[in-house]
Design a protein around this motif. Structure first.
Motif, PDB file in Angstrom:
ATOM      1  N   ASN A 151       8.216  -0.411 -10.372  1.00 34.85           N
ATOM      2  CA  ASN A 151       9.035  -1.021 -11.425  1.00 34.85           C
ATOM      3  C   ASN A 151       8.202  -1.338 -12.666  1.00 34.85           C
ATOM      4  N   GLY A 152       7.248  -0.435 -12.975  1.00 33.82           N
ATOM      5  CA  GLY A 152       6.415  -0.582 -14.156  1.00 33.82           C
ATOM      6  C   GLY A 152       5.167  -1.424 -13.961  1.00 33.82           C
ATOM      7  N   ALA A 153       5.063  -2.145 -12.843  1.00 32.54           N
ATOM      8  CA  ALA A 153       3.894  -2.991 -12.593  1.00 32.54           C
ATOM      9  C   ALA A 153       2.808  -2.188 -11.879  1.00 32.54           C
ATOM     10  N   PRO A 154       1.558  -2.220 -12.367  1.00 28.37           N
ATOM     11  CA  PRO A 154       0.485  -1.421 -11.758  1.00 28.37           C
ATOM     12  C   PRO A 154       0.026  -1.984 -10.420  1.00 28.37           C
ATOM     13  N   ILE A 155      -0.304  -1.087  -9.505  1.00 23.60           N
ATOM     14  CA  ILE A 155      -0.842  -1.447  -8.193  1.00 23.60           C
ATOM     15  C   ILE A 155      -2.135  -0.663  -7.996  1.00 23.60           C
TER      16      ILE A 155
END
Length: 230
Positions: A151-155
């Protein structure tokens, strides 16, 4: 030339490992303790692989692994230990190591495992087809940055975790044998145990699932393997 960090307090073993790695064409930096290793280590130091002994004076290899992994998600890490306990192996892999070798080990096995990690890490800097992005549901796998986005958040992923996700993205909804994942990520000639797949799946679930104990994306196919559900 690929750079390898070797951290081992027993001089004879460290020098033996370093000599064989240099003979194989690697640029090797040696350290006799975790503290000595960290004094010369930084994310910009350019190390491709770190070979870490567990039983070190002062800070042990587990803590060193966690420190290095926190600062350098992309580096390949191999743990070395005289211990054969399954719990030690699982602990090492769970905190960020990519591989685990029990002493004594053969030179050919060490070189094979280092070589596999070097090739894996080397993919991070390659261009061409590696510059694209692959989408699967709420997830995007960025080949250039070697990052996963939800959802657009980096991991942040280790290189092994990234390759597992590549395999899942290429096979959505397909039940994959644990042995198939092992061969696809670690290679057909991997010396180690298939349980390394389970440990990396557990790590991935901790990073990408809202509730790792009740996964919705990386599903277990009991008695078989795992299935990716976007």
């Amino acid at each position: 030339m690929r750079k390898i960090l070797v951290v081992e307090d027993e001089d004879a073993i460290r020098e033996f490992v370093a000599l064989n790695l240099r003979n194989a064409g690697y640029d090797v930096t040696e350290a006799a303790s975790a503290e000595q290793a960290l004094a010369g280590f930084s994310p910009g130091a350019g190390f491709d692989v770190a070979v870490l002994d567990i039983m070190l004076p002062g800070m042990n290899g587990f803590s060193l692994c966690e420190t290095i992994r926190r600062d350098s998600p992309a580096i390949g890490i191999i743990m070395l230990s005289a211990k054969t306990l399954e719990t030690d192996k699982i602990r090492g892999l769970s905190i960020g190591a990519d591989d685990y070798m029990t002493k004594p080990f053969s030179v050919s096995e060490l070189l094979a495992r280092v070589g596999a990690l070097v090739r894996r890490v080397g993919r991070q800097s390659e261009g061409g087809a590696e510059d694209g992005r692959a989408a699967s549901g709420a997830f995007v796998l960025d080949q250039k940055s070697r990052m996963l986005y939800k959802n657009g958040a980096p991991i942040d992923l280790t290189q092994v975790e990234f390759q597992v996700m590549e395999l899942f993205f290429a096979n959505p909804g397909v039940a994959l044998l644990r042995e198939k994942i092992l061969e696809g990520v670690w290679g057909a000639n991997y010396y180690g145990d298939v349980k390394i797949v389970d440990v990396n799946i557990r790590r991935l679930r901790m990073k990408i699932e809202d509730e790792p104990s009740a996964p919705k994306h990386i599903l277990t196919v009991w008695g078989y393997g795992y299935r990716w559900n976007p």
